[in-house]
Write a protein that holds these residues in place. Structure first.
Motif, short mmCIF file in Angstrom:
data_model
loop_
_atom_site.label_atom_id
_atom_site.label_comp_id
_atom_site.label_asym_id
_atom_site.label_seq_id
_atom_site.Cartn_x
_atom_site.Cartn_y
_atom_site.Cartn_z
N ARG A 83 22.12 -19.45 5.38
CA ARG A 83 22.46 -18.47 4.22
C ARG A 83 22.58 -19.23 2.71
O ARG A 83 23.38 -20.32 2.87
N LEU A 84 21.80 -19.01 1.73
CA LEU A 84 21.85 -19.60 0.69
C LEU A 84 22.99 -19.32 -0.35
O LEU A 84 23.62 -19.83 -0.93
N ASP A 85 23.18 -17.71 -0.19
CA ASP A 85 24.31 -17.19 -1.03
C ASP A 85 24.55 -15.92 -0.34
O ASP A 85 23.71 -15.70 0.87
N GLU A 86 25.35 -14.88 -0.81
CA GLU A 86 25.60 -13.57 -0.37
C GLU A 86 24.38 -12.72 -0.39
O GLU A 86 24.47 -11.81 0.34
N HIS A 87 23.30 -13.00 -0.97
CA HIS A 87 22.28 -12.26 -1.10
C HIS A 87 20.68 -12.76 -0.28
O HIS A 87 19.96 -12.10 -0.11
N THR A 88 20.89 -13.85 -0.23
CA THR A 88 19.64 -14.69 0.31
C THR A 88 19.98 -15.40 1.63
O THR A 88 20.72 -16.33 1.81
N VAL A 89 19.37 -14.75 2.76
CA VAL A 89 19.48 -15.20 3.89
C VAL A 89 18.16 -15.42 4.77
O VAL A 89 17.19 -14.84 4.58
N TYR A 90 18.01 -16.60 5.24
CA TYR A 90 16.70 -16.99 6.05
C TYR A 90 16.83 -16.95 7.47
O TYR A 90 17.65 -17.67 7.84
N GLN A 91 16.02 -16.00 8.10
CA GLN A 91 16.00 -16.24 9.81
C GLN A 91 14.86 -17.07 10.21
O GLN A 91 13.63 -16.83 9.72
N VAL A 92 15.10 -18.25 11.07
CA VAL A 92 13.91 -19.00 11.41
C VAL A 92 13.59 -18.49 13.00
O VAL A 92 14.33 -18.71 13.70
N PRO A 93 12.39 -17.68 13.23
CA PRO A 93 12.34 -17.10 14.25
C PRO A 93 11.48 -17.87 15.31
O PRO A 93 11.08 -19.02 14.89
N ASP A 94 11.78 -17.57 16.53
CA ASP A 94 10.94 -18.04 17.64
C ASP A 94 11.00 -19.32 17.88
O ASP A 94 10.12 -20.43 18.27
N ILE A 95 12.12 -19.94 17.72
CA ILE A 95 12.50 -21.52 18.21
C ILE A 95 13.47 -21.56 19.25
O ILE A 95 14.07 -20.79 19.59
N TYR A 96 13.53 -23.06 19.74
CA TYR A 96 14.24 -23.18 21.00
C TYR A 96 15.01 -24.29 20.80
O TYR A 96 14.80 -25.20 19.76
N SER A 97 16.23 -24.74 21.42
CA SER A 97 16.68 -25.98 21.30
C SER A 97 17.41 -26.26 22.68
O SER A 97 17.15 -25.75 23.52
N ILE A 98 18.30 -27.46 22.50
CA ILE A 98 19.04 -27.80 23.75
C ILE A 98 20.22 -27.11 23.88
O ILE A 98 21.18 -26.97 23.15
N ASN A 99 20.49 -26.62 25.17
CA ASN A 99 21.87 -25.93 25.31
C ASN A 99 22.94 -27.23 25.32
O ASN A 99 22.92 -27.86 26.38
N GLU A 100 23.84 -27.17 24.42
CA GLU A 100 24.82 -28.19 24.18
C GLU A 100 25.71 -28.24 25.30
O GLU A 100 26.17 -29.30 25.83
N GLN A 101 26.35 -27.06 25.75
CA GLN A 101 27.15 -27.23 26.98
C GLN A 101 26.59 -27.56 28.10
O GLN A 101 27.19 -28.23 28.70
#
Length: 243
Positions: free
Chosen positions: A178-196
């Motif tokens: 979220r850059l500001d209240e009007h501009t939001v980016y979604q980064v799709p189709d990614i994975y990461s490590i489950n920290e827990q």
């Protein structure tokens, strides 16, 4: 067009390579491959996430920008990150394999190829590849190191992701920027490590990841994620300049 040639100090004794970075050299991309062998350096600058191809194979990428074709670390002065991913340091070079006799045996040994059609290759500009009186130049020594990072990283990436999957550590990630209240980016189709799950590993699973060195890699991926805030700062600075 490419023209790959086996690098040698006879035909290419006067070859030079421009090591600048820019749009014209293919550096203007928002995602770029990174290898386990460079996670320690890359995680200081870039968020590292995973992508999955159509065959279900994982690979690691560094997030460089938010819009397609956008590298927020690339300016008119060049690449501004403290670490430049190896794939962007290698220039017009790749590693190949060639049969060579070693101690009386024929082995497939790594050799360096150069793309003579690459616009960075020159006879008059850039870094020399060979010293006047013989031997590799410091620049070519650096390139050799970078190619080893890529080659070794490509070799261990498969086993690393297999180990992560065996330990059930990989999960889909939701990255909302979220850059500001009007501009939001979604980064799709990614994975990461489950920290827990990583924090609660024990027994043989933990021991296996530790002895292979992949445990450190998992923690480096998690340590990279706060760099999203740096992307936000760079993006907002760019928006201000373009306003």
């Amino acid at each position: 067009m490419t023209h790959m040639a086996l690098l040698n100090n006879v035909e290419h004794h006067d070859l030079r390579v421009i090591s600048d970075h820019g749009v014209e050299y293919g550096d203007s991309i928002n995602l770029t491959p990174v290898f386990p062998t460079e996670f320690a350096e890359a995680q200081r600058d870039y968020p590292i996430v995973f992508r999955k191809d159509e065959k279900g194979q994982y690979s690691a990428v560094a997030l460089l920008g938010l819009d397609k074709g956008e590298n927020l670390f690339l300016t008119n002065e060049g690449w501004q990150g403290r670490y430049i991913p190896a794939i962007h340091q290698r220039g017009p070079f790749v590693i190949g394999r060639q049969n060579q006799e070693v101690d009386g045996e024929i082995r497939r040994e790594p050799v360096i190829f150069v793309d003579l059609e690459d616009r960075r290759v020159s006879r008059s500009e850039g870094h020399p590849l060979f010293l006047k009186h013989g031997g590799n130049s410091p620049y070519l020594q650096h390139v050799s190191h970078v190619l080893r990072v890529i080659n070794k990283g490509a070799e261990i990436a498969g086993p690393m992701f297999a180990a992560f999957e065996a330990a059930d550590l990989i999960e889909p990630a939701s990255l909302e920027i979220r850059l500001d209240e009007h501009t939001v980016y979604q980064v799709p189709d990614i994975y990461s490590i489950n920290e827990q799950k990583l924090a609660t590993l024990s027994g043989p699973a933990l021991e296996s990841l530790h002895t292979s060195g992949f445990l450190r890699a998992a923690y480096l991926v998690l340590a990279s994620l706060p760099n999203v805030s740096r992307l936000i700062s760079l993006k907002n600075a760019k928006r201000t300049q373009n306003a």
